[in-house]
Design an enzyme around this catalytic site. Sequence first.
Site, PDB file in Angstrom:
ATOM      1  N   TYR A  33      31.733 -75.088  36.116  1.00  0.00           N
ATOM      2  CA  TYR A  33      32.488 -74.024  36.775  1.00  0.00           C
ATOM      3  C   TYR A  33      31.623 -73.354  37.834  1.00  0.00           C
ATOM      4  O   TYR A  33      30.405 -73.596  37.916  1.00  0.00           O
ATOM      5  CB  TYR A  33      33.002 -72.997  35.757  1.00  0.00           C
ATOM      6  CG  TYR A  33      31.963 -72.039  35.220  1.00  0.00           C
ATOM      7  CD1 TYR A  33      30.998 -72.447  34.306  1.00  0.00           C
ATOM      8  CD2 TYR A  33      31.939 -70.704  35.635  1.00  0.00           C
ATOM      9  CE1 TYR A  33      30.050 -71.556  33.809  1.00  0.00           C
ATOM     10  CE2 TYR A  33      31.005 -69.809  35.142  1.00  0.00           C
ATOM     11  CZ  TYR A  33      30.065 -70.238  34.231  1.00  0.00           C
ATOM     12  OH  TYR A  33      29.131 -69.358  33.753  1.00  0.00           O
ATOM     13  N   LYS A 147      25.768 -75.547  35.321  1.00  0.00           N
ATOM     14  CA  LYS A 147      26.710 -74.444  35.055  1.00  0.00           C
ATOM     15  C   LYS A 147      27.912 -74.999  34.294  1.00  0.00           C
ATOM     16  O   LYS A 147      29.035 -75.096  34.812  1.00  0.00           O
ATOM     17  CB  LYS A 147      27.117 -73.777  36.380  1.00  0.00           C
ATOM     18  CG  LYS A 147      27.661 -72.361  36.212  1.00  0.00           C
ATOM     19  CD  LYS A 147      27.701 -71.659  37.548  1.00  0.00           C
ATOM     20  CE  LYS A 147      28.497 -70.370  37.544  1.00  0.00           C
ATOM     21  NZ  LYS A 147      27.938 -69.299  36.739  1.00  0.00           N
ATOM     22  N   GLU A 179      16.505 -65.649  30.611  1.00  0.00           N
ATOM     23  CA  GLU A 179      17.418 -64.969  31.545  1.00  0.00           C
ATOM     24  C   GLU A 179      18.438 -64.232  30.701  1.00  0.00           C
ATOM     25  O   GLU A 179      18.323 -64.190  29.480  1.00  0.00           O
ATOM     26  CB  GLU A 179      18.089 -65.979  32.489  1.00  0.00           C
ATOM     27  CG  GLU A 179      18.951 -67.002  31.776  1.00  0.00           C
ATOM     28  CD  GLU A 179      19.662 -67.970  32.715  1.00  0.00           C
ATOM     29  OE1 GLU A 179      19.914 -67.622  33.882  1.00  0.00           O
ATOM     30  OE2 GLU A 179      19.990 -69.081  32.263  1.00  0.00           O
TER      31      GLU A 179
HETATM   32  N1  PLP Z   1      22.399 -66.977  34.622  1.00  0.00           N
HETATM   33  C1  PLP Z   1      23.501 -67.302  33.923  1.00  0.00           C
HETATM   34  C2  PLP Z   1      23.347 -67.880  32.545  1.00  0.00           C
HETATM   35  C3  PLP Z   1      24.789 -67.114  34.472  1.00  0.00           C
HETATM   36  O1  PLP Z   1      25.890 -67.451  33.772  1.00  0.00           O
HETATM   37  C4  PLP Z   1      24.893 -66.541  35.771  1.00  0.00           C
HETATM   38  C5  PLP Z   1      26.199 -66.324  36.377  1.00  0.00           C
HETATM   39  O2  PLP Z   1      27.236 -66.585  35.799  1.00  0.00           O
HETATM   40  C6  PLP Z   1      23.713 -66.208  36.458  1.00  0.00           C
HETATM   41  C7  PLP Z   1      22.481 -66.442  35.862  1.00  0.00           C
HETATM   42  C8  PLP Z   1      23.774 -65.604  37.845  1.00  0.00           C
HETATM   43  O3  PLP Z   1      24.131 -66.577  38.779  1.00  0.00           O
HETATM   44  P1  PLP Z   1      24.749 -66.184  40.180  1.00  0.00           P
HETATM   45  O4  PLP Z   1      23.757 -65.309  40.856  1.00  0.00           O
HETATM   46  O5  PLP Z   1      24.929 -67.488  40.875  1.00  0.00           O
HETATM   47  O6  PLP Z   1      26.035 -65.484  39.910  1.00  0.00           O
END
Ligand code: PLP
Length: 276
Positions: A33, A147, A179
Amino acid sequence: MSDVLYFNGRFTTTDERVLRVEDRGFLFGDAVYEVFKFLRKRPVFLGDHWRRLSNGLTAIDIRNPWTEESFASSMRELLDRTSFEDGIVYIEVSRGEGPRAHFYADDMTPTAVAFSRAYNFPDAAKKERGIRLITDADLRWKHCDVKSVNLLPNALSKKKAQRSGGDEVLLIDRDIVRECGSSSFFIVKNGRVITHPLDCHILPGVTRDRVIALARDLVDEREIHAAELDDADEIFITSTTLGVMPVNQIDDKAKRTRGPITAELQRRLDEEESRA
Ligand code: PLP
C-alpha cells in the site's frame, strides 16, 4: 460518507463493494500500500511515493498495474473528482484474485484500488506541543522495508500504546530503537540528527528522506540504543500525515517540548510541502 474510489482503471465511490472474497490481499495480506498527502488538490511528493510503491511491488513479485505516467494521471483524475481540497490518498495493489492456495499463479492480474479521504492534519498548537510515545517490543516481520499491508503487529502495538495514554508506539527490538508504529523516529544529540539507517528493519519513509535532505550534513544514520533516549536533546517523529512531530514524553519520562532543530525542520518541511 462515500469517497471517490479508483478500482482497476475505472472510477466509482467507496459505496460500491468492489473486492472479491478470494482476493489475495484479503486472504494472504498479499499486497502493498501507499499513502500520499494532497494540499489544495496538489499531491505532495508523489514521485517519491510512486518509487516506493514500485519498489515494493518488485520486492514481492507483483506486476505493477501502472507506469509512472499512468499512475500520475490516475491520481490526478482521482483528485479532480474529489470534493475537498486537502487530504490523503490511500492506494493498495494486491496480487489479485484466484482460488485460495499458497502457490499463486505466475500470471495473476493485480487488483489496484485508490481512494481519497479528508484528513485532519495536526494544527500549529499540536505541532508545538508534541506527542507521547509508549514503547513496545518490535514483533514485525523481517522485511519492514516493504510497505506490506501486514500491519497486525503495528495495529496491536499502537492500540496498546493508545490504551496507556500514548499517541504512537515506539518499537524496540531488544535494545535497538527501530521506528514507530506508523512513523519514522529521530533523536537530536549535541547538534546531530540521528535516525536508524535504511535496512530491512524500518520503512524507507518518504518524510524521513525529505527531512534528512533538509538537515543535510547534521545527519547520522545509525542504530540508536534504548539508553540514548534518556539524554537526547530533542526527539521527533516523521510521517506523511504528521510531518515533523515533536515527542514530549516517552512512557513516563517527560522530554523537552519542541527544540530548535525540530522547529526548524518543521518550518522547512512545511515550506517544501506547500511548494510541491
Ligand atoms: N514507518 C512506518 C512503519 C510507517 O507505517 C510509516 C507510514 O505509514 C512511516 C514510517 C512514515 O512513512 P512516510 O513518511 O512515507 O509516511
